[in-house]
Structures are given as C-alpha cells and as structure tokens.
Design a protein around this motif. Structure first.
Motif, short mmCIF file in Angstrom:
data_model
loop_
_atom_site.label_atom_id
_atom_site.label_comp_id
_atom_site.label_asym_id
_atom_site.label_seq_id
_atom_site.Cartn_x
_atom_site.Cartn_y
_atom_site.Cartn_z
N PRO A 91 0.85 -1.19 0.00
CA PRO A 91 0.00 0.00 0.00
C PRO A 91 0.89 1.25 0.00
CG PRO A 91 -0.55 -1.47 1.85
CD PRO A 91 0.66 -2.02 1.20
N HIS A 92 0.47 2.28 -0.64
CA HIS A 92 1.22 3.55 -0.72
C HIS A 92 2.45 3.46 -1.61
CE1 HIS A 92 -1.06 5.99 2.05
NE2 HIS A 92 -1.11 4.96 2.88
N GLU A 93 2.57 2.40 -2.39
CA GLU A 93 3.71 2.32 -3.29
C GLU A 93 3.28 2.87 -4.66
OE1 GLU A 93 7.23 -0.88 -4.24
OE2 GLU A 93 5.64 -1.38 -2.84
N ALA A 94 4.12 3.73 -5.24
CA ALA A 94 3.75 4.38 -6.50
C ALA A 94 3.66 3.34 -7.62
CB ALA A 94 4.78 5.45 -6.85
N LEU B 126 3.95 2.05 7.29
CA LEU B 126 4.28 1.61 5.93
C LEU B 126 5.55 2.22 5.36
CD1 LEU B 126 0.69 1.57 4.43
CD2 LEU B 126 2.16 -0.40 4.86
N PHE B 127 6.10 3.20 6.05
CA PHE B 127 7.31 3.83 5.52
C PHE B 127 8.47 3.63 6.50
CE2 PHE B 127 3.75 5.94 3.57
CZ PHE B 127 4.12 6.02 2.24
N ILE C 196 0.46 10.57 0.10
CA ILE C 196 1.89 10.28 -0.06
C ILE C 196 2.05 8.91 -0.68
CG2 ILE C 196 2.83 11.74 1.78
CD1 ILE C 196 2.86 9.31 3.61
N GLU C 197 3.11 8.74 -1.46
CA GLU C 197 3.42 7.41 -1.98
C GLU C 197 4.93 7.23 -2.06
OE1 GLU C 197 1.56 6.87 -5.77
OE2 GLU C 197 2.47 8.65 -6.64
N LYS C 198 5.34 5.96 -1.91
CA LYS C 198 6.76 5.64 -1.98
C LYS C 198 7.15 5.54 -3.45
CE LYS C 198 10.04 1.95 -1.02
NZ LYS C 198 10.43 0.82 -0.19
#
Lengths: 495, 153
Positions: A10-13, B74-75, B105-107
C-alpha cells in the motif's frame, strides 16, 4: 482473467514499466486470442504486440504457451525486445513480482534459451544476480534451484551458443555453494547443494579451459570450498596433477594467479539494487555525511548474520569494478577506501573479516603491471594510510594480514608472492600514494617486527630479484578477453 | 517533446515539485514535493488516529513530517516519498508538513537521494509579512538542526 504482475505494498507508487506492459495488453487483448490474423505487422505495431504478449505470458499462466507461440509467429527482431523487457523486469521488479509471475519469468527465460534469442545471456545474468547469498528463505532457494537446473538442463545449448555464460554461472554457484555449505544441516538445502556441486564439478572437469577464462578469483573461490570432498579432489589435481584437466599449456596453478579476473564477474554477486545503492553512495554521498546511508544499506543487505558474506563480494566489487571518475576523486564524495573501512568494521564473523581482507589484498599477491590495474590495489593502501592518524590499529591489522598472506597463502609460490607485493608497494609509492606509509618505517607508531617487515617490502632492491613467472607466452589463448597491458592513463596519479 | 508527453503533462495531474526550502506555512493543501525519510519517532495517538513524527529532507532543506493512520507503519527510513497536495502548518504548536485530508503520499524509491539536515524549516520562527499579512516570512532560526531528531554522526 489475468492475475497481477506485481504485488505492490500500500502507498507504493505505480511502476512505469509495468504500466506500459499492462496498457499494451489491455489495448491489444482481443488480438491475443486465436485465431491470430495472418496480416504482417508494421514496425509500429510490433513493439506494442510484444509488450502485450509478454504481459499475457507472465500473468495468464493457462494461456502462456499460446502467447509464446504467438510471439514465435510474429517475432522479427530475433526476440531482442522481448528478452530486453524480460531482463528489465528481472532487474527492476523481481522482488515485487507476484509469485506466479516469477515462475512464468523463469519459464520464459528457458524458452528464450531454447530459441537462442538475441541477448539471452544478459537475461540469465540478470536472473543469477537476483539469487541472494546467505538468504535461506524458500523463495530465494527456489530461484537458485531453478537456475542451476536450467544451466544443467540446457548445458549443450549454452555451451554452443555462448560458453562464457557458463563461466558466469560457475562464478555464481561456487560463491553460493560456500554460503550453502556453511549453513547448519538443513534437508531443504541438500538437493540444491548436490545440483550446485554437480554443475561446478562438470564445469571444472569437462570445461577447464573455459574456467580459466575467469582468472585468479577462481582459486580464491575454490579455496573456500576445500572442505567439500569433490573440490578437495579438484584442488589436489590442480596442485599435483595439472595435466589431468587436459588443457594444453596448463602446467601450474601459478598460471591462474597471473590472470587478472575480468571485472564483469564482480557484479554477479550483487543484486542490481545493491549495486545501484553502492554506486550512489560512492558518487553522491558526501564524506562525513554518510552515516544514514550506510545504516540503511546495512539494514537492507546485511540484515541477518548469514548474509554478511556479501561484504566480501562488495569489497572485491569496489576494488575491481567501481572506478570513480577523476572529478569524483577530487570532490568531497566518500572515497572507496572509506567505504571499505566501514565494511570491514561491519564484519561480525572472523571468517568473513578474513575473507574480506583477502578480497582487498588479492590482486596485491599477484600484481603484474602488464595485466593488472593500479586502481585495483589502490584502495588497500589508501585505507592503511588514511587510518594512521585515528585508526592506527586498523593499519597494523591490515599490514599484519598482508604479511601473513605473503608467508602462508601459497607456500610453493612464496617468493613470487613476496615479489609481487613488493612491486605493488613500489608502484603505489611511485604514484605518490604512500608518503605517509614510509613514515611508518621511521617513527615509533608500529611495533618493531612489523616495521622491519614493512621496510623490507618498501625497499626497491627486492623488486626484480625474485624469480619471475612467464605464463602469458604459453597460456596466451587462455587469458581472459578483457586482460591487456594496463594503460598509463588508467593509473591513479593522484588520490 | 512529443505530443504524447505533452498530453501526459497536461492530464496526469502534473504539478511542479517544490523544494523544501521554498515551502512556507499556509492553510492551503497545495504542496507537492519529494523527499527522503531520515528518521521516525514513536507512534502516538491523536484523537482516534495514530500519528508519527518524522524528519524528512531534500537537497535544499529538512522539515518535520507527520504520518497519519496506516502511513505510520508503511514507511521506513531511506524511503523516497512523493507528497501530493500536502500542507505545511501549525499542529499543536509544531510546524509540520503532512498530507492532510486532501493530500496523499506514496513511496517512489529508496536510498538514491542526497539531502541536507540544515536548515530545518520546522525549526524557524515565521511571522506574517509586514506588506501582506496572509503571507508568512522567516524571522529567525530557532535551531539550525532538528531538536527532535539530531544529526547522526
């Protein structure tokens, strides 16, 4: 229904490569079902169809064979695009691939070997690099098993199409075997170890001439395996019965010492990600400001004690495969010797530390200006010199280790090795690299016996007196392709 | 530039990336920037939700960032993060950058980014501009480095 190619957190581009393949697949999906049109594709249509087929082959397991048949029917570039895209997927996305997609990648790679696709060796190298040394997780051992099986299963084809890829595989599996043999008894590993031994022994016994192409690191890796009976036997023949290998002109193990290992082998044991991060550190991170990057690197790549052996591979990689350009050397970027110093300090196991020091000094033992590069021996000296002010105990330890190597590495070749180490010192002094080191012989900072030894190695008189070996004449055809006389401009004149 | 690329820029929600040093406090969700996560504090609870204070930076400056909810776990340090439509404002007396309700936000990567830890724009005193009371300007440096996450030596 296609499954996913990637398993993103999740949250990975979103990934651009995956997106381009998926979009091509969605656009052309109707055309991917038989009966296929007989129309000849234009040069614009071909790349998109290849992307679509690749995505289909990796995500629609049940239709994969149909997709590959479709590829065989439409391909017009010798599979270059298909293979390159597949290699990019492996290099950039392997860790993120869904499990089924990983299986499909391995299957597609085998198909590409079968059709002798242009560039298949690069794809195999990419896959070999994804095997992580010291990682005993089931996914990693599966990949290792699949790869060694592929090399054994397609042996004849590989030998005919691109024999050098077999030497890359040998480098890999010798190195991985050392890790696998050190692991505590684990039945999952036994079958894998048997295959790895079978492949390596087959290479050494049947294709020794090919094995010689990879140069002196062959000996370094073999020595880590002398406790394995099959390799002990090979080692015995190397020392006392070299004719057993049936290579004309090969008479002495010293001939292997004289061949510098081609730099292409040293990146094999680093994943592309580890290489990218290491090179970033050595080109962008300022000296004095490296702590966080080093911590991140260590927590990612040496996270378990078993994975520490990677340090040895990295030290060898930095010495022999990463040469910073002049503007980096003169900037405030962290230098190679400082990264190596940190790596040595990171070793928690004695044998890893000893192997890392051996990796650092390995080219010193056999240094020959005609084939070797000053850049490969420079980091060891720079580390010793720069450690004098604050870490003199490291300078001591390194000097002691080097002298220990001279006396014990190969008793039969002791004179030659002493001579080569001495010429390494002389050469580096002549390049203006070790003025501080000469101070060591006059001051009181190191113990007298060490000082005496160092003085002996630093005196020019040694050079040229010990007996020389002249292997290149008799064994010229076996010398690795990359080897050539070191050019003056390749030498580091200022550090 | 090809027409495809222009179309991509026009329709992909592309907005220009701000450098951290150019960010000023405002009650607006309009900050799009990219940074590397240097350090994370302990996860705390604010109302119903988890929060986590962190130090992030780019090549120009550092700033304190607040993770919210599931973002907290998650980060990890070393992650390169893209913030879209974020906000830089006071939260319980701390000047923080965060995604807020409208941002995200995204990695986008890992490791391969350089950074500086000073100046830290969360460690500045900001005052309304004399000529334009809606705009904030830097008045003084409270601390050159983060007082919560000191540099790693």
């Amino acid at each position: 229904m296609a499954s996913k190619l990637l398993q993103l957190a999740p949250h990975e581009a979103e990934n651009h490569l995956e997106l381009s393949l998926r979009q091509a697949f969605q656009l052309l999906e109707p055309k991917l079902r038989p009966p296929f049109p007989l129309k000849i594709l234009t040069s614009d249509e071909c790349p998109d169809l290849t992307r679509a087929i690749l995505y289909g082959a990796l995500t629609e397991t049940h239709l994969a064979k149909t997709h590959i048949k479709h590829l065989h029917a439409t391909v017009s570039d010798g599979y270059v695009l298909f293979v390159n895209l597949l290699a990019r997927i492996v290099n950039e996305l392997y860790d993120k691939l869904a499990e089924t997609a990983k299986t499909q990648v391995l299957w597609a790679a085998g198909e590409m070997v079968d059709v002798s696709a242009v560039g298949f060796s690069g794809l195999l190298v990419s896959l070999l690099r994804q095997i992580v040394g010291g990682d005993f997780g089931s996914g990693n051992l599966w990949l290792c098993f699949e790869m060694v099986s592929l090399f054994l299963g397609k042996w004849d084809c590989l030998l005919e199409e691109d024999p050098l890829i077999l030497t890359s595989a040998l480098y890999n599996f010798l190195r991985l075997l050392a890790d696998h043999c050190r692991a505590t008894v684990d039945s999952r590993l036994d079958a894998l170890k048997r295959l790895e031994i079978e492949f390596c022994v087959k290479m050494l016994r049947e294709q020794f001439g090919l094995c010689l192409k990879f140069g002196r690191d062959l000996i370094r890796l073999l020595q880590d395996l002398v406790h394995v009976p099959e390799f002990r036997a090979i080692w015995r023949d190397l020392v006392s019965n070299p004719r057993e290998f049936g290579v004309a002109g090969f008479l002495d193990v010293a001939q292997i010492y004289s061949m510098r290992t081609s730099s292409r082998y040293f990146s094999l044991r680093l994943t592309p990600e580890a290489e990218t991060q290491l090179r970033f550190m050595l080109t962008h991170v300022k000296f004095g400001n490296q702590k966080r990057h080093q911590t991140w690197f260590a927590s990612k790549f040496f996270c378990s004690p078993e994975r520490e052996t990677l340090i040895v591979d990295i030290v060898r990689f930095i010495c022999c495969a990463h040469y910073p350009p002049r503007e980096i050397i003169h900037s405030n970027t962290i230098p190679r010797w400082a990264v190596i110093g940190w790596l040595l300090k990171s070793c928690r196991k004695n044998y890893v530390e000893a192997n890392a020091k051996l990796a650092l000094f390995y080219d010193w033992l056999f240094f020959d200006e005609r084939v070797d590069k000053v850049k490969n021996i420079e980091p060891a000296l720079s580390l010793m010199v720069h450690s004098i002010p604050h870490y003199i105990e490291l300078t001591h330890a390194l000097l002691e280790f080097l002298f220990l190597l001279v006396d014990n590495y190969d008793m039969e070749q002791k004179d030659m090795i002493a001579n080569r180490v001495s010429s390494s010192f002389t050469l580096l002094i002549n390049q203006g690299l070790s003025r501080n080191l000469e101070n060591l012989t006059s001051g009181e900072i190191i113990p007298p016996p060490l000082k005496e030894k160092l003085r002996c190695f630093l005196s020019d008189t040694r050079v040229g007196t010990a007996q020389e070996i002249q292997p290149s004449k008799t064994l010229g055809h076996l010398i690795p392709m990359e080897v050539g006389t070191a050019l003056p401009e390749e030498h580091l004149t200022d550090v | 530039m090809s027409t495809f690329e222009i179309r991509y820029l026009l329709f992909s929600g592309y907005t220009s990336m701000l450098s951290i040093k150019d960010i000023v406090p405002a009650a607006l969700n309009n900050i799009t920037t990219q940074f590397i996560l240097l350090d994370k504090g302990k996860v705390a609870t604010e109302g119903q939700s988890k929060t986590c204070l962190a130090l992030v930076a780019d090549e120009s400056a550092a700033v304190h960032f607040q993770f919210w909810g599931e973002e907290c776990d998650l980060f990890k340090p070393g992650d390169i993060i893209r913030l879209t439509n974020g906000i830089f404002s006071y939260n319980r007396n701390h000047l923080l950058l965060r995604a807020g309700k409208r941002g995200s936000i995204e990695k986008v990567g890992e490791f391969t980014m350089t950074y500086v830890e000073t100046p830290n724009i969360s460690e500045m005193r900001w005052v309304p501009d004399a000529n334009n009371s809606k705009k904030y300007v830097q008045e003084a440096v409270i601390s050159p480095y983060s007082r919560i996450f000191p540099p790693m030596l």
